[in-house]
Design a protein around this motif. Structure first.
Motif, PDB file in Angstrom:
ATOM      1  N   UNK A 614       9.375   1.028 -10.380  1.00  0.00           N
ATOM      2  CA  UNK A 614       8.679   1.912  -9.372  1.00  0.00           C
ATOM      3  C   UNK A 614       9.677   2.352  -8.149  1.00  0.00           C
ATOM      4  N   UNK A 615      10.658   1.617  -8.005  1.00  0.00           N
ATOM      5  CA  UNK A 615      11.760   1.878  -7.089  1.00  0.00           C
ATOM      6  C   UNK A 615      12.625   3.453  -7.483  1.00  0.00           C
ATOM      7  N   UNK A 616      12.663   3.798  -8.762  1.00  0.00           N
ATOM      8  CA  UNK A 616      13.068   4.806  -9.258  1.00  0.00           C
ATOM      9  C   UNK A 616      12.289   6.155  -8.979  1.00  0.00           C
ATOM     10  N   UNK A 617      10.978   5.791  -9.192  1.00  0.00           N
ATOM     11  CA  UNK A 617      10.096   6.839  -9.318  1.00  0.00           C
ATOM     12  C   UNK A 617       9.749   7.095  -7.812  1.00  0.00           C
ATOM     13  N   UNK A 618       9.814   6.238  -7.010  1.00  0.00           N
ATOM     14  CA  UNK A 618       9.777   6.185  -5.421  1.00  0.00           C
ATOM     15  C   UNK A 618      10.873   7.359  -4.910  1.00  0.00           C
ATOM     16  N   UNK A 619      12.039   7.131  -5.205  1.00  0.00           N
ATOM     17  CA  UNK A 619      13.116   7.785  -4.923  1.00  0.00           C
ATOM     18  C   UNK A 619      12.966   9.498  -5.285  1.00  0.00           C
ATOM     19  N   UNK A 621      10.259  10.752  -5.489  1.00  0.00           N
ATOM     20  CA  UNK A 621       9.256  11.522  -4.731  1.00  0.00           C
ATOM     21  C   UNK A 621       9.818  11.666  -3.201  1.00  0.00           C
ATOM     22  N   UNK A 622      11.205  11.401  -3.066  1.00  0.00           N
ATOM     23  CA  UNK A 622      11.711  11.442  -1.569  1.00  0.00           C
ATOM     24  C   UNK A 622      11.629  10.096  -0.739  1.00  0.00           C
ATOM     25  N   UNK A 677       5.459  -0.737   3.517  1.00  0.00           N
ATOM     26  CA  UNK A 677       4.590  -1.119   2.456  1.00  0.00           C
ATOM     27  C   UNK A 677       3.374   0.030   2.368  1.00  0.00           C
ATOM     28  N   UNK A 678       2.908   0.176   3.244  1.00  0.00           N
ATOM     29  CA  UNK A 678       1.691   1.341   3.503  1.00  0.00           C
ATOM     30  C   UNK A 678       2.347   2.538   2.772  1.00  0.00           C
ATOM     31  N   UNK A 679       3.285   3.121   3.204  1.00  0.00           N
ATOM     32  CA  UNK A 679       3.675   4.139   2.764  1.00  0.00           C
ATOM     33  C   UNK A 679       3.969   4.133   1.158  1.00  0.00           C
ATOM     34  N   UNK A 680       4.600   2.919   0.672  1.00  0.00           N
ATOM     35  CA  UNK A 680       5.007   2.779  -0.734  1.00  0.00           C
ATOM     36  C   UNK A 680       3.478   2.929  -1.575  1.00  0.00           C
ATOM     37  N   UNK A 681       2.507   1.932  -1.074  1.00  0.00           N
ATOM     38  CA  UNK A 681       1.405   1.902  -1.768  1.00  0.00           C
ATOM     39  C   UNK A 681       0.690   3.447  -1.991  1.00  0.00           C
ATOM     40  N   UNK A 682       1.024   3.956  -0.838  1.00  0.00           N
ATOM     41  CA  UNK A 682       0.016   5.430  -1.060  1.00  0.00           C
ATOM     42  C   UNK A 682       0.988   6.155  -2.257  1.00  0.00           C
ATOM     43  N   UNK A 683       2.256   6.194  -2.093  1.00  0.00           N
ATOM     44  CA  UNK A 683       2.942   6.876  -3.440  1.00  0.00           C
ATOM     45  C   UNK A 683       2.751   6.264  -4.750  1.00  0.00           C
TER      46      UNK A 683
END
Length: 714
Positions: A614-619, A621-622, A677-683
Motif C-alpha cells: 500500500x505504501x508504494x501505491x500511496x507514493x 498517488x503523491x 490516517x484519514x487521508x490514507x484511508x481515502x486513497x
C-alpha cells in the motif's frame, strides 16, 4: 350418584366457586347438557362467571348461545354475568348491547357496566354513565362510588374526586375501607400527596396492605423515596405483612432503598420466586450494577413469564454484555417462550453496542420478521438505531421509510444517524419534514440537527437552529445541546465564540463540554484555551486520561516538549492510565483486534507486507505523510514509520488480505482517527476499489472512491 339433577349440580358449582376451581365449572356445565340436565338461570350465571374469570371468550359465547335457546336471557342477574364476561374478555361493545337490551336493571347492572367501561379504558364513557345514574334518580351504592372515584384517578380529575369524597361522607360511606382506599389512590394519581397522607391518617381503623402499598408507590412516583422507606417500616411495625405487590413497589426505589435488604425479607417471606417480585428485584440489582445477583434472582423465579425474560435481557443490555444477552435469548427460544416487541427491541438494542458483531443485528431483524413484530414501533425504532450505529445508514433509512407509524424516537434516530454518518443534508431534510408535519420536537431532535450542521461545517445554520429551538419551540438548552454548540464553533475554528458560549451558560460547564473544547483546541493548536479547558477538565475528572493526553498533544504540536514532559509526569504521579488506541474488524464471525505496531496477530507477516504494498501505491498517488500527527520528539523517518503502523491501518490491511476483492470493510476504533490516517484511508478506498466504513469515537466515516462522507470535517 345414580341420579343427578340441576340441584345437585348447583351444589357442586357452588363448591367449585368457593374453592377457586373455575376451570372445572365450564367442563361440568357442558357435561351436564350431554346428560340431558337442563341448566337454569343460576347455572348459566355461574358458567358465565367462570368464563369471565378465565377469559374463555369462545366458551362464554357458547354459553350465551345456550342461554338464548333456553329463554333465560331476560333474568337480571344472568345479564349482569353476561356483561361481566364480555367486559373481562375485552368486548365492551357486546357488554353495552346486553346492557341496552335489558328491560329491567338493578344497581349491580349499572355498576357492572361502569366497571366494565373502566377496565376497558373507556373512562369518560363510564363517567357519563355515572351522571346518568344520578339523573335517573338511582341511588349510587358504595360500589358505584368506588368505581366513579377510580374513574377520577385515571382521568386525574382532582375537582370531581373531591366532590365524590363529599358524597361518600354524606351517604354514610366515610368509614368504608374500599371507598377510602379508592380516594387515597385518586389523590396520589392527582399528585396531591399531602391530602393523600391526611386521608391515610384518618384510616387508622381501615388501613390494609393495599392502602399502605398505594401510599408507598405514590411517594416513590413523586421522588420521595425516604418517606416511602419510612412508611414501609411502619407498615411492618404495625403488623401488616407486605404482599407481592408491596415488594414489587418498594423495589422500584432502588438504589435509594437497598435491594440487598429487601432481598433478605423476600427470602424470609418466600416471595423471591414470585415472577412479579423476582422481576422487580432483578431490575433493582441491575440499577446498582450487580448483574451477577440479577442473574441469580432470575434463575430462582419459578414460572418465568415474558416480562422476567425481557427484564433479564435488558439487564445484560445495560451492562453491555452482548454475549450474555444472545445466550439468554437462545435459552428463551429453547424454553418455547415467544418474544414480544419489548424483548425483540431489547436484543436489537444490544446488537447496536460497540462490541456486537456486525451481522448479529441483521439476524435479530430476521427474528422480528419471523414473529411479525418488525412493524411494531418500538422494534422498528430499535432497528433504525441499530443499523445506524453499526454503519449501515442505508438499511436504517429503509426501515424508517417502511414505518407505518413513527414516534419521536424514530425521527430523532434517523436525524442523528444521518448526522453521525456525515450526511448532514439528509439529516436536515428529515428535520424539515418534521417541521412540515407540525410534529413535536425535543432537545434530542435539535442535538441531532446541530450535530448535522457541525459535521458539514454549517455554522450559521447551526446557530439558526439553536435560536429556533429556544424561541419557537420553547425548549431550554441542556448541557448536551451546549456541548454540540461548542463543537460546532470549535470545529469551524471559532474558539473565542465557543468560550463565550461556555461563559454565558446558565449552569457550570461539565466535563463533556470541557473535553470537547480541549479536543478542538488540539485540532487548531490553541495552547492558551487548551490549558484552560484541560485545567477545568482535570478538576472535574482527575482520573480521566483525555485531559492529560490532549493537553500533552497540544504542547507536542506546538513544540513545547518541556511542558509535554511535565504533563506526562503529572499523569504518572496521579497514576492516570492512558487509554490505548484499539481498532477491530469482524471477518467470518470472528473479531480481530489490533493496537499500534501490533505483531501478535497470526498473520502479522502478511499484514505488514500488505502495508508495504500500500505504501508504494500511496507514493505513486503523491501521498506525503503528515508527521504533525506524531506527537513524539523523533526523527522524521521514525515518525513516518509510526504513522504507517496505526491500529486502523493494520485492521484495514488485515481486512484486505482476508476478504474477497471488492467486498466492503468495516473498522471500529475506540479513539478518534488521526488526520493522516484519514487521508490514507481515502486513497486506499480508491486504490483497492473498496468501500471502507470507519467508526471512531466521534462519528462514522464512509470512504468510497477516494472521498469521505464527512467532507473532511473529521
Amino acid at each position: 350418584m345414580p341420579q343427578r339433577n340441576v340441584s345437585t349440580l348447583i351444589a357442586l358449582f357452588t363448591g367449585y366457586m368457593q374453592n377457586g376451581l373455575q376451570d372445572e365449572i365450564l367442563d361440568l356445565f357442558f357435561q351436564m347438557q350431554c346428560e340431558g340436565i337442563r341448566p337454569n338461570s343460576f347455572t348459566f350465571a355461574t358458567a358465565l362467571a367462570s368464563a369471565a374469570a378465565q377469559g374463555e371468550l369462545q366458551k362464554g359465547r357458547m354459553v350465551h348461545g345456550q342461554l338464548i335457546k333456553s329463554g333465560n336471557e331476560s333474568a337480571v342477574f344472568v345479564c349482569n354475568s353476561l356483561m361481566n364476561m364480555y367486559s373481562k374478555c375485552r368486548l365492551i361493545n357486546n357488554s353495552k348491547l346486553v346492557f341496552e337490551g335489558m328491560e329491567y336493571r338493578n344497581s349491580i347492572s349499572w355498576n357492572s357496566m361502569m366497571a366494565g367501561l373502566v377496565s376497558n379504558g373507556s373512562y369518560r364513557e363510564a363517567l357519563k354513565l355515572y351522571f346518568q345514574i344520578r339523573a335517573e334518580g338511582i341511588k349510587p351504592t358504595q360500589s358505584s362510588f368506588v368505581t366513579a372515584i377510580n374513574i377520577c384517578a385515571n382521568l386525574k380529575n382532582l375537582v370531581f374526586a373531591r366532590q365524590l369524597h363529599g358524597c361518600v361522607v354524606k351517604e354514610g360511606y366515610g368509614l368504608d375501607g374500599n371507598s377510602l382506599t379508592a380516594l387515597l389512590v385518586a389523590y396520589i394519581k392527582c399528585v396531591e400527596m399531602e391530602e393523600a397522607f391526611q386521608l391515610f391518617n384518618l384510616m387508622a381503623e381501615t388501613r390494609n396492605v393495599v392502602s399502605f402499598t398505594a401510599l408507598i408507590g405514590g411517594y416513590i412516583q413523586n421522588g420521595n423515596n425516604d418517606k416511602a422507606a419510612i412508611l414501609f417500616s411502619e407498615m411492618r411495625k404495625d403488623g401488616f405483612d407486605p404482599n407481592d405487590f408491596t415488594y414489587s413497589t418498594i423495589l422500584t426505589a432502588a438504589p435509594m432503598i437497598s435491594p440487598y435488604l429487601i432481598h433478605c425479607l423476600l427470602i424470609k417471606t418466600r416471595y423471591e420466586c414470585f415472577p412479579s417480585v423476582g422481576t422487580a428485584l432483578l431490575y433493582a440489582y441491575t440499577k446498582v450494577g450487580n448483574i451477577h445477583a440479577a442473574s441469580m434472582v432470575f434463575e430462582k423465579i419459578e414460572e418465568k413469564d415474558i416480562v422476567a425474560w425481557s427484564a433479564m435481557l435488558d439487564s445484560y443490555a445495560q451492562a453491555g454484555d452482548t454475549e450474555g444477552s444472545i445466550k439468554l435469548f437462545k435459552a428463551m427460544a429453547r424454553e418455547g417462550v415467544v418474544p414480544n416487541e419489548f424483548t425483540l427491541s431489547s436484543i436489537i438494542n444490544v446488537c447496536a453496542g460497540i462490541t456486537a458483531a456486525v451481522d448479529q443485528g441483521r439476524q435479530f431483524h430476521a427474528e422480528s420478521i419471523k414473529f411479525r413484530q418488525q412493524d411494531n414501533i418500538c422494534v422498528s425504532s430499535a432497528l433504525i438505531t441499530m443499523y445506524a450505529k453499526k454503519g449501515s445508514i442505508e438499511n436504517a433509512y429503509k426501515v424508517f421509510q417502511k414505518q407505518s407509524a413513527r414516534d419521536l424516537v424514530s425521527w430523532n434516530s434517523m436525524i442523528s444517524g444521518f448526522a453521525q454518518h456525515g450526511y448532514g443534508k439528509s439529516a436536515l431534510d428529515i428535520f424539515r419534514d418534521m417541521e412540515a408535519r407540525g410534529l413535536e420536537m425535543d432537545d434530542i431532535t435539535f442535538i441531532g440537527v446541530i450535530m448535522a450542521c457541525t459535521h458539514t461545517g454549517l455554522v450559521e445554520e447551526g446557530k439558526r437552529y439553536f435560536n429556533l429551538m429556544v424561541k419557537n419551540h420553547g425548549i431550554c438548552p441542556t448541557m448536551e445541546v451546549y456541548a454540540c454548540m461548542v463543537d460546532l464553533y470549535g470545529r469551524a475554528g471559532k474558539l473565542e465564540e465557543a468560550m463565550k458560549l461556555i461563559n454565558g451558560m446558565p449552569f457550570e460547564a461539565d466535563a463533556m463540554v470541557w473535553r470537547i473544547l480541549l479536543g478542538v483546541c488540539r485540532v487548531h493548536r490553541n495552547v492558551e484555551l487548551g490549558e484552560i479547558a484541560a485545567e477545568n477538565l482535570m478538576k472535574l475528572e482527575p482520573q480521566d486520561s483525555a485531559a492529560y493526553v490532549l493537553l500533552s498533544n497540544i504542547y507536542a504540536a506546538a513544540g513545547e516538549w518541556e511542558k509535554k514532559g511535565r504533563i506526562r509526569k503529572l499523569m504518572d504521579d496521579r497514576k492516570v492510565k492512558k487509554e490505548a488506541g484499539l481498532s477491530w474488524i469482524q471477518v467470518k464471525n470472528k473479531v480481530h483486534a489490533f493496537i499500534a505496531s501490533d505483531t501478535t496477530h497470526s498473520l502479522s507477516d502478511q499484514i505488514y507486507r500488505k502495508l508495504e504494498e500500500i505504501k508504494l501505491k500511496l507514493k505513486e498517488k503523491g501521498y506525503v505523510p503528515d508527521t504533525n500527527f506524531v506527537l513524539h520528539d523523533l526523527e522524521h523517518e521514525h515518525k513516518e514509520a509510526l504513522l504507517a503502523q496505526h491500529s486502523e491501518r493494520l485492521a484495514i490491511a488485515f481486512g484486505l488480505i482476508s476478504t474477497p476483492d471488492g467486498s466492503p470493510l468495516q473498522i471500529v476504533k475506540n479513539l478518534r482517527v488521526c488526520g493522516d490516517c484519514h487521508t490514507v484511508i481515502k486513497l486506499v478506498s480508491e486504490i483497492e476499489g473498496r468501500n471502507i466504513v470507519v467508526r471512531d469515537s466521534n462519528r462514522f466515516h464512509h470512504f468510497k472512491g477516494g472521498s469521505c462522507s464527512c467532507g473532511d470535517f473529521w
